[in-house]
Design a protein around this motif. Structure first.
Motif, PDB file in Angstrom:
ATOM      1  N   ALA A 144      54.685  25.027   8.525  1.00  0.00           N
ATOM      2  CA  ALA A 144      54.107  23.801   9.087  1.00  0.00           C
ATOM      3  C   ALA A 144      54.479  22.596   8.224  1.00  0.00           C
ATOM      4  CB  ALA A 144      52.591  23.943   9.193  1.00  0.00           C
ATOM      5  N   CYS A 145      54.388  22.740   6.901  1.00  0.00           N
ATOM      6  CA  CYS A 145      54.664  21.593   6.017  1.00  0.00           C
ATOM      7  C   CYS A 145      56.121  21.159   6.107  1.00  0.00           C
ATOM      8  CB  CYS A 145      54.260  21.898   4.583  1.00  0.00           C
ATOM      9  SG  CYS A 145      55.306  23.058   3.695  1.00  0.00           S
ATOM     10  N   ASP A 146      57.024  22.088   6.422  1.00  0.00           N
ATOM     11  CA  ASP A 146      58.441  21.737   6.537  1.00  0.00           C
ATOM     12  C   ASP A 146      58.697  20.868   7.768  1.00  0.00           C
ATOM     13  OD1 ASP A 146      58.961  23.318   4.323  1.00  0.00           O
ATOM     14  OD2 ASP A 146      59.319  25.110   5.539  1.00  0.00           O
ATOM     15  N   ASN A 147      57.751  20.843   8.675  1.00  0.00           N
ATOM     16  CA  ASN A 147      57.909  20.085   9.918  1.00  0.00           C
ATOM     17  C   ASN A 147      57.168  18.753   9.911  1.00  0.00           C
ATOM     18  OD1 ASN A 147      59.548  21.770  11.866  1.00  0.00           O
ATOM     19  ND2 ASN A 147      58.124  23.299  11.049  1.00  0.00           N
ATOM     20  N   VAL A 148      56.600  18.396   8.750  1.00  0.00           N
ATOM     21  CA  VAL A 148      55.921  17.098   8.680  1.00  0.00           C
ATOM     22  C   VAL A 148      56.946  16.022   8.330  1.00  0.00           C
ATOM     23  CG1 VAL A 148      54.100  15.725   7.631  1.00  0.00           C
ATOM     24  CG2 VAL A 148      53.771  18.188   7.957  1.00  0.00           C
ATOM     25  N   VAL A 149      57.055  15.050   9.233  1.00  0.00           N
ATOM     26  CA  VAL A 149      58.001  13.946   9.039  1.00  0.00           C
ATOM     27  C   VAL A 149      57.353  12.863   8.181  1.00  0.00           C
ATOM     28  CG1 VAL A 149      59.373  12.193  10.246  1.00  0.00           C
ATOM     29  CG2 VAL A 149      59.010  14.458  11.288  1.00  0.00           C
ATOM     30  N   SER A 150      56.059  12.633   8.398  1.00  0.00           N
ATOM     31  CA  SER A 150      55.361  11.646   7.566  1.00  0.00           C
ATOM     32  C   SER A 150      53.862  11.918   7.566  1.00  0.00           C
ATOM     33  CB  SER A 150      55.625  10.218   8.055  1.00  0.00           C
ATOM     34  OG  SER A 150      54.940   9.972   9.265  1.00  0.00           O
ATOM     35  N   PHE A 151      53.219  11.420   6.526  1.00  0.00           N
ATOM     36  CA  PHE A 151      51.759  11.525   6.380  1.00  0.00           C
ATOM     37  C   PHE A 151      51.191  10.107   6.247  1.00  0.00           C
ATOM     38  CE2 PHE A 151      53.627  15.168   4.160  1.00  0.00           C
ATOM     39  CZ  PHE A 151      52.813  16.245   4.472  1.00  0.00           C
ATOM     40  N   GLU A 152      49.991   9.890   6.789  1.00  0.00           N
ATOM     41  CA  GLU A 152      49.195   8.714   6.419  1.00  0.00           C
ATOM     42  C   GLU A 152      48.097   9.238   5.499  1.00  0.00           C
ATOM     43  OE1 GLU A 152      47.435   5.295   9.095  1.00  0.00           O
ATOM     44  OE2 GLU A 152      45.929   6.880   8.861  1.00  0.00           O
ATOM     45  N   VAL A 153      47.965   8.619   4.337  1.00  0.00           N
ATOM     46  CA  VAL A 153      47.093   9.168   3.290  1.00  0.00           C
ATOM     47  C   VAL A 153      46.181   8.089   2.731  1.00  0.00           C
ATOM     48  CG1 VAL A 153      47.079  10.511   1.140  1.00  0.00           C
ATOM     49  CG2 VAL A 153      49.108  10.534   2.577  1.00  0.00           C
ATOM     50  N   VAL A 154      44.922   8.441   2.521  1.00  0.00           N
ATOM     51  CA  VAL A 154      44.016   7.583   1.752  1.00  0.00           C
ATOM     52  C   VAL A 154      43.984   8.167   0.340  1.00  0.00           C
ATOM     53  CG1 VAL A 154      41.694   6.656   1.508  1.00  0.00           C
ATOM     54  CG2 VAL A 154      42.629   7.074   3.800  1.00  0.00           C
ATOM     55  N   THR A 155      44.399   7.360  -0.620  1.00  0.00           N
ATOM     56  CA  THR A 155      44.493   7.853  -2.000  1.00  0.00           C
ATOM     57  C   THR A 155      43.132   7.762  -2.702  1.00  0.00           C
ATOM     58  OG1 THR A 155      45.038   5.700  -2.894  1.00  0.00           O
ATOM     59  CG2 THR A 155      46.892   7.070  -2.150  1.00  0.00           C
ATOM     60  N   ALA A 156      43.054   8.339  -3.896  1.00  0.00           N
ATOM     61  CA  ALA A 156      41.806   8.327  -4.669  1.00  0.00           C
ATOM     62  C   ALA A 156      41.348   6.903  -4.955  1.00  0.00           C
ATOM     63  CB  ALA A 156      42.008   9.096  -5.972  1.00  0.00           C
ATOM     64  N   ASP A 159      43.549   3.314  -1.353  1.00  0.00           N
ATOM     65  CA  ASP A 159      44.674   2.688  -0.650  1.00  0.00           C
ATOM     66  C   ASP A 159      45.111   3.579   0.513  1.00  0.00           C
ATOM     67  OD1 ASP A 159      44.926   0.517  -2.449  1.00  0.00           O
ATOM     68  OD2 ASP A 159      45.853   1.885  -3.890  1.00  0.00           O
ATOM     69  N   VAL A 160      45.550   2.937   1.605  1.00  0.00           N
ATOM     70  CA  VAL A 160      46.086   3.690   2.736  1.00  0.00           C
ATOM     71  C   VAL A 160      47.604   3.560   2.681  1.00  0.00           C
ATOM     72  CG1 VAL A 160      46.068   3.996   5.240  1.00  0.00           C
ATOM     73  CG2 VAL A 160      44.031   3.113   4.078  1.00  0.00           C
ATOM     74  N   VAL A 161      48.295   4.685   2.475  1.00  0.00           N
ATOM     75  CA  VAL A 161      49.749   4.639   2.292  1.00  0.00           C
ATOM     76  C   VAL A 161      50.414   5.640   3.228  1.00  0.00           C
ATOM     77  CG1 VAL A 161      49.487   3.998  -0.143  1.00  0.00           C
ATOM     78  CG2 VAL A 161      49.795   6.410   0.461  1.00  0.00           C
ATOM     79  N   ARG A 162      51.722   5.456   3.409  1.00  0.00           N
ATOM     80  CA  ARG A 162      52.498   6.456   4.143  1.00  0.00           C
ATOM     81  C   ARG A 162      53.382   7.196   3.145  1.00  0.00           C
ATOM     82  NH1 ARG A 162      51.414   6.213   9.340  1.00  0.00           N
ATOM     83  NH2 ARG A 162      52.691   8.052   9.749  1.00  0.00           N
ATOM     84  N   ALA A 163      53.627   8.454   3.454  1.00  0.00           N
ATOM     85  CA  ALA A 163      54.536   9.258   2.627  1.00  0.00           C
ATOM     86  C   ALA A 163      55.533   9.928   3.557  1.00  0.00           C
ATOM     87  CB  ALA A 163      53.750  10.295   1.836  1.00  0.00           C
ATOM     88  N   SER A 164      56.804   9.781   3.243  1.00  0.00           N
ATOM     89  CA  SER A 164      57.862  10.345   4.092  1.00  0.00           C
ATOM     90  C   SER A 164      59.118  10.473   3.232  1.00  0.00           C
ATOM     91  CB  SER A 164      58.136   9.417   5.283  1.00  0.00           C
ATOM     92  OG  SER A 164      58.750   8.224   4.810  1.00  0.00           O
ATOM     93  N   ALA A 165      60.228  10.787   3.870  1.00  0.00           N
ATOM     94  CA  ALA A 165      61.488  10.913   3.117  1.00  0.00           C
ATOM     95  C   ALA A 165      61.942   9.570   2.544  1.00  0.00           C
ATOM     96  CB  ALA A 165      62.565  11.493   4.025  1.00  0.00           C
ATOM     97  N   THR A 166      61.362   8.467   3.059  1.00  0.00           N
ATOM     98  CA  THR A 166      61.787   7.151   2.560  1.00  0.00           C
ATOM     99  C   THR A 166      60.665   6.335   1.920  1.00  0.00           C
ATOM    100  OG1 THR A 166      61.425   6.270   4.777  1.00  0.00           O
ATOM    101  CG2 THR A 166      63.686   6.918   4.233  1.00  0.00           C
ATOM    102  N   GLU A 167      59.402   6.776   2.083  1.00  0.00           N
ATOM    103  CA  GLU A 167      58.275   6.028   1.502  1.00  0.00           C
ATOM    104  C   GLU A 167      57.459   6.961   0.618  1.00  0.00           C
ATOM    105  OE1 GLU A 167      56.132   3.385   4.743  1.00  0.00           O
ATOM    106  OE2 GLU A 167      57.079   5.146   5.645  1.00  0.00           O
ATOM    107  N   ASN A 168      57.115   6.533  -0.579  1.00  0.00           N
ATOM    108  CA  ASN A 168      56.307   7.368  -1.491  1.00  0.00           C
ATOM    109  C   ASN A 168      56.828   8.805  -1.502  1.00  0.00           C
ATOM    110  OD1 ASN A 168      54.227   5.373  -2.322  1.00  0.00           O
ATOM    111  ND2 ASN A 168      53.789   5.351  -0.137  1.00  0.00           N
ATOM    112  N   THR A 169      58.076   8.933  -1.871  1.00  0.00           N
ATOM    113  CA  THR A 169      58.776  10.208  -1.690  1.00  0.00           C
ATOM    114  C   THR A 169      58.209  11.337  -2.569  1.00  0.00           C
ATOM    115  OG1 THR A 169      60.437   9.437  -3.256  1.00  0.00           O
ATOM    116  CG2 THR A 169      60.947   9.183  -0.919  1.00  0.00           C
TER     117      THR A 169
END
Ligand SMILES: Cc1cc2nc3c(=O)[nH]c(=O)nc-3n(C[C@H](O)[C@H](O)[C@H](O)COP(=O)(O)OP(=O)(O)OC[C@H]3O[C@@H](n4cnc5c(N)ncnc54)[C@H](O)[C@@H]3O)c2cc1C
Length: 436
Positions: A144-156, A159-169
């Motif tokens: 399943a994790c290999d198929n995630v293209v991006s995440f929207e995450v609330v950090t500790a 902050d609300v950030v995106r993580a993907s192959a190009t953002e917060n790698t």
């Protein structure tokens, strides 16, 4: 509109909201914040910080250790965030952080599409995917994790950030296998695959005491099987069931079923054709809520004959299973994601369920003994199959280089270990602290 609903002890709905899959977990959070979006999660984290409350994050509530429920702390309850949106042409699904696997499958299957999900539909997408995510499609399409293209995450830090192959790698790397250590994922973007809607399950039952030869042949077939087949063996009550699950046209899977005839005459056998949705929900009732549970897991790089003997000798009061990995799981380089044990050939899980608390000690002892019998053949473990294994378990879940990199990421994004109710990657400054 106001903020999220906050449930306090003894309020209507509180007991239902704190209940999780494993009936052994009976903890009472000081507050349950029922989040409907990222802003609510940000608010919940601020409330926890203000009041000095320990934080737990709940999606499907299937962590066997009950990590989602903090005793006296604040539970970030993502269950109101269960939505799934699908773009069938672009083969993408956007899944909210509290969604269950059943919602994901139900939204994608009308288009003949799916992505790898686990085998029981009331399991959460959140915990399953963040730890890896094994399912019947994984050998063909990755975890399943290999198929995630991006995440929207609330950090500790809120902050609300995106993580993907190009953002917060680096965060993107760590979220694919590192569990809930790095923030609250409020949305997963998944890649979908054209898998059709049909499946075939083949199961042959043998007396466990006389199945060593049959199981050795099953192992050889399992290791050579095409990627659309996932071989599975289960032993319980003195009976071992050997077979496989095929996703796709059942007629194409039947050739493999003929290969199983070499195992000899079973006491019973089943060839079950059913829809993918029916396959994905057939375990829902046997794996239902309201029972006491305990399990232990191992990863095996191979299955020598001695391991087969140890498997067949498991106590009949527990259930033990082996499932094949390999295929697309092994295509991914070990350092490409935090999920590192790409060379695993078989996953072992030993488990028990019961209802009377009087049996707690004997049941857990039996499962531990069963897992000890397999331990000499193991190399590592699946983080989502750990229970009360503590730091030693985390050490088995990640190769040393991955664990060092995960610790560096933890230092960067959660140095105070706000997210520690999980299989915890300790930040450096907490190294050596007593396991919570
Ligand atoms: C009946 C059953 C069947 C299973 N089948 C499979 C299977 O087929 N394949 C497989 O790989 N695993 C399987 N598992 C194991 C499963 O992956 C883990 O138990 C997993 O932790 C469950 O996730 P959850 O969201 O339901 O649990 P929860 O208890 O809600 O969450 C577990 C932990 O995950 C983290 N978490 C959850 N959601 C988020 C989020 N959105 N953001 C940040 N952190 C989050 C938190 O740290 C939380 O403590 C199964 C488990 C059960 C009980």
């Amino acid at each position: 509109m106001g903020g999220p609903e906050i449930l306090r002890p003894d309020e209507p709905g509180y007991d239902e909201a704190r209940r999780v899959w494993n009936a052994m977990i009976d903890r009472r959070p000081a507050a349950i914040v029922r989040c409907r979006g990222a802003a609510d999660v940000v608010g919940a984290l601020a409330l926890a910080r203000r009041d000095g409350l320990e934080v737990g994050v709940r999606c499907g509530g299937h962590s066997v250790a009950g990590h989602a429920v903090p005793d006296g702390g604040l539970m970030i309850d993502l269950t109101p965030m269960g939505g799934v949106r699908v773009d069938p042409e672009g083969r993408r699904a956007w899944v909210q952080g509290g969604a269950l696997l059943g919602a994901l499958d139900a939204a994608t299957q009308p288009f003949g599409l799916a992505t790898t999900a686990g085998n029981v539909s009331h399991t959460g997408v959140g915990g399953l995917t963040l730890g890896g995510g094994m399912g019947w499609l994984a050998r063909a399409h990755g975890l399943a994790c290999d198929n995630v293209v991006s995440f929207e995450v609330v950090t500790a830090s809120g902050d609300v950030v995106r993580a993907s192959a190009t953002e917060n790698t680096e965060l993107y790397w760590g979220l694919r296998g590192g569990g809930g250590n790095f923030g609250v994922v409020t949305e997963f973007e998944f890649r979908l695959h054209d898998v059709g809607t049909e499946t075939l399950t083949v199961e042959l039952d043998f007396p466990a005491s006389a199945a060593a030869g049959a199981m050795a042949l099953w192992r050889d077939l399992a290791l050579a099987a095409p990627r659309r087949a996932t071989f599975e063996a289960t032993v319980t009550g003195g009976v071992v069931t050997l077979g496989f699950v095929w996703v796709g046209d059942p007629d194409e899977g039947r050739g493999l079923a003929r290969g199983l005839e070499a195992l000899g005459a079973p006491v019973e056998q089943r060839e079950i054709e059913r829809s993918y949705l029916a396959l994905q929900t057939c375990g829902d009732t046997p794996q239902g809520h309201a029972q006491r549970r305990y399990w232990k897991g191992h990863y095996l790089p191979a299955l020598p004959d001695a391991a087969i003997e140890a498997f067949l000798a498991q106590d009949p009061s527990m259930a033990a299973s082996l499932q094949t990995y390999g295929g697309a799981i092994a295509d991914v380089p070990a350092d490409a994601t935090a999920f590192g044990h790409r060379g695993t050939a078989f996953e072992y899980v030993g488990a028990a369920r019961w209802t009377d608390p009087v049996e707690d000690a004997t049941r857990t002892t039996t499962v531990r003994a069963g897992a000890s019998g397999i331990a000499p053949f193991a190399r590592g473990a699946y983080v989502n199959a750990l229970s009360d294994d503590g730091d030693a378990g985390v050490g088995r879940a990640y190769p040393a280089a991955s664990l060092a990199r995960l610790t560096a990421l933890k230092d960067a994004v959660d140095p105070d270990n706000v997210f520690h109710l999980n299989q915890n990657i300790r930040p450096s400054r907490h190294a050596g602290a007593a396991a919570r």
